[in-house]
Each structure stands twice: as structure tokens, then as C-alpha cells.
Design an enzyme around this catalytic site. Sequence first.
Site, PDB file in Angstrom:
ATOM      1  N   GLY A  99       0.856  -1.192   0.000  1.00 18.55           N
ATOM      2  CA  GLY A  99       0.000   0.000   0.000  1.00 18.55           C
ATOM      3  C   GLY A  99       0.887   1.235   0.000  1.00 18.55           C
ATOM      4  CB  ALA A 103       2.849   2.437   4.635  1.00 22.05           C
ATOM      5  CE  LYS A 140      -3.637 -10.050   3.321  1.00 15.38           C
ATOM      6  NZ  LYS A 140      -4.284 -10.496   4.542  1.00 15.38           N
ATOM      7  CB  THR A 178      -3.360   2.410  -0.457  1.00 15.80           C
ATOM      8  OG1 THR A 178      -2.610   2.306   0.758  1.00 15.80           O
ATOM      9  CG2 THR A 178      -2.917   3.627  -1.247  1.00 15.80           C
ATOM     10  CE1 TYR A 237     -11.362  -1.435  -3.829  1.00 11.21           C
ATOM     11  CE2 TYR A 237      -9.531  -2.111  -2.432  1.00 11.21           C
ATOM     12  CZ  TYR A 237     -10.387  -2.361  -3.484  1.00 11.21           C
ATOM     13  OH  TYR A 237     -10.270  -3.521  -4.200  1.00 11.21           O
ATOM     14  CD  GLN A 241     -15.079   6.472  -1.407  1.00 17.05           C
ATOM     15  OE1 GLN A 241     -15.761   7.343  -0.904  1.00 17.05           O
ATOM     16  NE2 GLN A 241     -15.587   5.329  -1.821  1.00 17.05           N
ATOM     17  CD  GLU A 246     -12.328  13.637   4.010  1.00 17.87           C
ATOM     18  OE1 GLU A 246     -12.612  12.568   4.543  1.00 17.87           O
ATOM     19  OE2 GLU A 246     -11.300  13.802   3.328  1.00 17.87           O
ATOM     20  CG  HIS A 269     -16.393   6.185   7.113  1.00 19.12           C
ATOM     21  ND1 HIS A 269     -17.543   6.818   6.689  1.00 19.12           N
ATOM     22  CD2 HIS A 269     -15.365   6.889   6.574  1.00 19.12           C
ATOM     23  CE1 HIS A 269     -17.216   7.852   5.927  1.00 19.12           C
ATOM     24  NE2 HIS A 269     -15.899   7.920   5.839  1.00 19.12           N
ATOM     25  NE  ARG A 288     -13.988   9.334   9.200  1.00 17.14           N
ATOM     26  CZ  ARG A 288     -13.002   9.058   8.357  1.00 17.14           C
ATOM     27  NH1 ARG A 288     -12.164   8.072   8.634  1.00 17.14           N
ATOM     28  NH2 ARG A 288     -12.852   9.755   7.273  1.00 17.14           N
ATOM     29  CG  HIS A 316     -13.058   3.693   7.657  1.00 12.04           C
ATOM     30  ND1 HIS A 316     -13.208   3.402   6.321  1.00 12.04           N
ATOM     31  CD2 HIS A 316     -12.342   4.851   7.714  1.00 12.04           C
ATOM     32  CE1 HIS A 316     -12.607   4.342   5.592  1.00 12.04           C
ATOM     33  NE2 HIS A 316     -12.057   5.221   6.418  1.00 12.04           N
ATOM     34  CD  GLU A 322      -5.910   1.064   8.527  1.00 11.57           C
ATOM     35  OE1 GLU A 322      -5.921   1.396   7.320  1.00 11.57           O
ATOM     36  OE2 GLU A 322      -6.906   0.624   9.123  1.00 11.57           O
ATOM     37  NE  ARG A 374      -7.833   7.372   9.855  1.00 14.45           N
ATOM     38  CZ  ARG A 374      -8.383   7.591   8.663  1.00 14.45           C
ATOM     39  NH1 ARG A 374      -7.978   8.619   7.905  1.00 14.45           N
ATOM     40  NH2 ARG A 374      -9.333   6.806   8.214  1.00 14.45           N
TER      41      ARG A 374
END
Length: 525
Positions: A12, A14, A36, A44, A46, A48, A116, A241, A288, A349, A373, A384
Site C-alpha cells: 500500500g 506505506a 499477499k 490504499t 480504495y 476516496q 471532511e 466510518h 467521525r 473502517h 495503518e 483519527r
Amino acid sequence: MVETNYLVIGSGVAGLTFAVKMAEKHAARKVVIVTKADADESNTKYAQGGIAVVMDMKGDSFQKHIQDTLIAGDGICDREVVEMVVKEGPQRLKELIAWEANFDLTADGGFDLGKEGGHSEYRVVHHKDVTGYEVERALLERVHQLPNIELLAHHFAIDLITDHHLGPKKGDLLSCYGAYVLNQRNGEIRTIKAINTVLASGGIGRVYGHTTNPIIATGDGIAMAYRAKAMVRDMEFVQFHPTALYNPEGGSYFLISEAVRGFGAYLRNKAGYRFMPDYDARAELASRDIVSQSIDNELKKTGDSHVFLDCTHLDMAAFKKHFPNIYDKCLEYHIDVEKDWIPVVPASHYLCGGIVVDKQGKTSIRNLYACGECSGTGLHGANRLASNSLLEALVYAHNIFEDLSNDTGDSIPLDIPDWNDEGTRIPKEHILIQHNLKELQALMRDYVGIVRSDKRLQKAVARLDVIYNDIEELYRESKVTTSLCELRNMINVAHLIISQSLEQKENRGGYFNLDRLDQVENQLS
Ligand code: FAD
Ligand code: SIN
């Protein structure tokens, strides 16, 4: 057997960022990435909303972003870490752009900034509503241009190699020497020896049956690190989320980005009542944890299965331009955003905690680093702030690169044994794995969800024990498979979430326990 300077587990944002930086700067050093699934499969891909970075100093400032992060984290962020991450942000974003990641611009050439929950300013840099896809694309393209990176897709890291594998340990600090890795295509287990290992294996969403995360998010890195005796923190702070597209079947939930609320969408209950202003002065743009807890409360009050996100009053031409993927996905489900309200529910999430690291990404085990993560940096505290995750991954991948740049590291011991599976057999009990996975996800949903209590957590402990014993027995007698290892890892992660939940004595951020109610009476009437 493979030997390398750096073993990176995960592809991802990172893992790839670290690999690209290291390989670009040190052409003579070798980086092996194991991942894997397909190379791009990751949380990552996904993402948005975007990346929170202070790029426009006219209305915004580092101080405001720092303050928003601290407020969202509900008093337990590490302030030094917050300051470091926020201030490094612009430089890290510039590097991503130099690797040809594209972000949306306004007509005058500035960044088109989104907003956000929990952000006091517009500061979210994005690529339409598919920011993660664009970041992953750009990074993978760069990886393929660098000859000193070897990327092994469909390679599953089973366990870290540490002094435990070398016999009785001398001295206090454990060291890591790489990992045992299953080639998922031919079943062979490879010993990958590395001078330094970087865990970048992502989140844990799948521990819950209802999640925005793809199937790779099974907490493998955290479980491996925990089994190797690394320190793990803040596991009780699982972030739900607020607005995942309601899916009566369970499993993966498509995300309706928080940026849609930043764009002006309202949350309504089935009766059409806009309830968020009753819970928080920031209404739909509260952080959130507050929005998810409010929806949960609303659902309990009404007995409904979901609430709605109403976009019908918004400028639809602008909406379609910013959120084409969300618009199309809704249409697939016969929801016309222009006329229909979108049915949404909270879903697991993100994990705010993880493997304890210092500011250089060092874990409590020598030569083992973690970023993204799977790591617990202290940035997020108890909740977060939206779009701070991609930012954190970029910053820590860079810090690890810096830390290792001047250090070629120790030599690898000669006596590392190969994987030993003598006496094991190919597991025939696939049904046992499937059944226990469903049980695990159901118990996490029912007893370790948005609202917890000590009694529910104790029940979860008792049920988890049964699953744990079943699967440990199967693991001892079986040749390893991906699904068996993933389930074993998810059981370890569930244990950490539950035990650290029981240890948490205050309701903070995403942790809400009915037996600690006195501090949140004002929040939930
Ligand atoms: P990942 O991107 O999840 O990568 C982990 C990698 O490790 C994968 O390649 C995986 O296959 C591999 N892996 C795992 N276990 C093993 C193993 N045992 N062996 C080998 N490989 C393994 N954050 C934001 O900041 N902004 C957003 O807009 C945003 N939107 C989001 C939307 C969605 C739907 C989701 C799910 C998350 C979103 N997030 C967002 C969170 C953010 O995307 C993730 O936290 C971040 O991408 C994590 O990056 P990572 O590199 O740590 O892990
Ligand atoms: C979203 O777009 O709502 C997700 C943002 C995030 O997880 O930070």
C-alpha cells in the site's frame, strides 16, 4: 531462500513509499516487497476523500491542522508527533506529485481542496473520489522502474523471524531477521532473510463482518508483531466510518466519502428528520466518532436498520465532477443521488492504534520498523481525523527511509532455520475455518462494536477463547494456508482489541463503554 537489505511487507502507500525512496537513493541496496494479493490490492487503493495537507496558507495554517487533529483525537494524541506529521505534509505531497500522482486543481491552478468531518478548513487534496487508486497507481509505476526493487505478489508473510527461532536468547532486545513467506501460487514456504524489515501490512477491518475494508485487511502485521513480542497500543480505538452504503447482506460495504458531507450532504433518519444538529454544533461535520455514535443512537431509538444521506439539494453537476465513482456506484444499486437519499450505516473502517513505533518508525524489536495503518504512532489518539492516514503513511515511510539511509545495519545470522512443517498435513477442514471466521466477525459486531459494555466484552472473551482453541489446534496439525493464517491473525487482533478495551478506563473518541457513561452524558441524550 532470499537475502536482502530490506524486506517490506505490504504494497500500500506505506510500503511502496518506503521502497521507492530507498531504492531511488541507494541503487546498490536491494528491497524486496512481499504482498499477499495482486500488487495494488490494499486499503490504499480504495481511499476516496484524499490527503489532509496544509497547502494553502491563506486561510489555513499548520496550527489549525494540528489543533483539529488534537481535538479529533480527544485529548490523547502525542502532540509532538502531530506537529511533526502536519509540518512534514507539504514536502511529502510534493514528492508524490514528482512521482506523477495527479491531484485535482482549480481553474487558477491551485489545489481543489475538499473538507471532511473535524476539519476547520478546506485542506483535503484529492483526485476526484478515487485518491487512493491514483496514489497506488503512481507508486507502483515508480516501483516497476527501479531495478533494485523485487516485488513478489501473492506472497503471504506468515511470521517474522526473530531470535526466538535461533534458540535461547542472549541479552534483552530481540532482533528481527526477516520473515517466513508462503508463495501462494505453489505452496512453497520461503525464508526471506533481511537486515531490516518494514511492516506495512495495513489495517484490521475484516475482523468485523461489516467493514469498508477489502479482504486483505486482516491485521496480519499486527498479529505477527504481537506474536514476536513487539509492543502494541491503542487497539480499543477502532474507527467506525459513519457512512458506508447500507448492505443488508453484510461483508464489504462501499464507502460514501465523508467529503460528501463536506460538500453539504445531510444525514436524515427514515422519518426525514435531520438529526445531527441535535448531537453536535458542527452537525454532519462533527468528527467521525461523534457522527457514528450519533447514528448508532438514532438507530437504537428508531429500531431502523439504516439512516440516509441526502444530497438532493446539492449542485449535481459539481457533485458528479467531484464524486463520479460514488455517483456511478449508487446508480448500480438503483440509487439516483439526484433524487434518492442514500441508505447508510456505520462500518468498521480504520484502526487508530497498532504496533508501537517511535518517530523514526522503530518498533520495540531491533531492525523491525512499521509504518502506515499497522503502526501505532500516537498521531490519531482516540479517533483519527479524516484523511490523516495517507499523510501519516507518507511521513513515516520517509522517516524510516531517513533513519536507515545512513545505516547499512547488522549482518544476518547464519543459523536461521528454514520453516519446519514436519508432521503436518493439508487441512481438510475448510468449513471449520469459514465457520469460525463468521463466528468471530459476529461476536466482534455484537459485543465489540461502537457501543461496548464490560459485560459484553467479557462475553466476547469467553467466545473468543473457544474459537482460539479450535484454530490453534488446527494450526498445529496443518500445513499453513492463507485462510488459516489470516483467521489466526484476526483472532490475535480481536484478542488485543477486547483486552485493551477492558483496560481502557475512560470513554474517549472512538471508545464508548456504557460502564464509563458519566463522561459522555452530554453527548448522547
Ligand atoms: P494498505 O494500503 O492496506 O496496504 C497493506 C498491504 O499489506 C496490502 O498490499 C496487503 O495485501 C499487504 N499485506 C497484508 N498482510 C500481508 C501479509 N501477511 N503478507 C503480505 N502482504 C500483506 N485515508 C485517508 O487518509 N484518506 C482517505 O480518503 C481514505 N479513504 C479511505 C477509504 C476506504 C474505503 C478505506 C478502506 C480506507 C480509507 N482511508 C483513507 C484509510 C487509508 O486508505 C489506509 O489507512 C491506508 O491506505 C493504509 O495504507 P497502508 O499502506 O498502511 O496499508
Ligand atoms: C472518506 O473519504 O470518507 C475516508 C477518509 C478517511 O478515511 O480518512
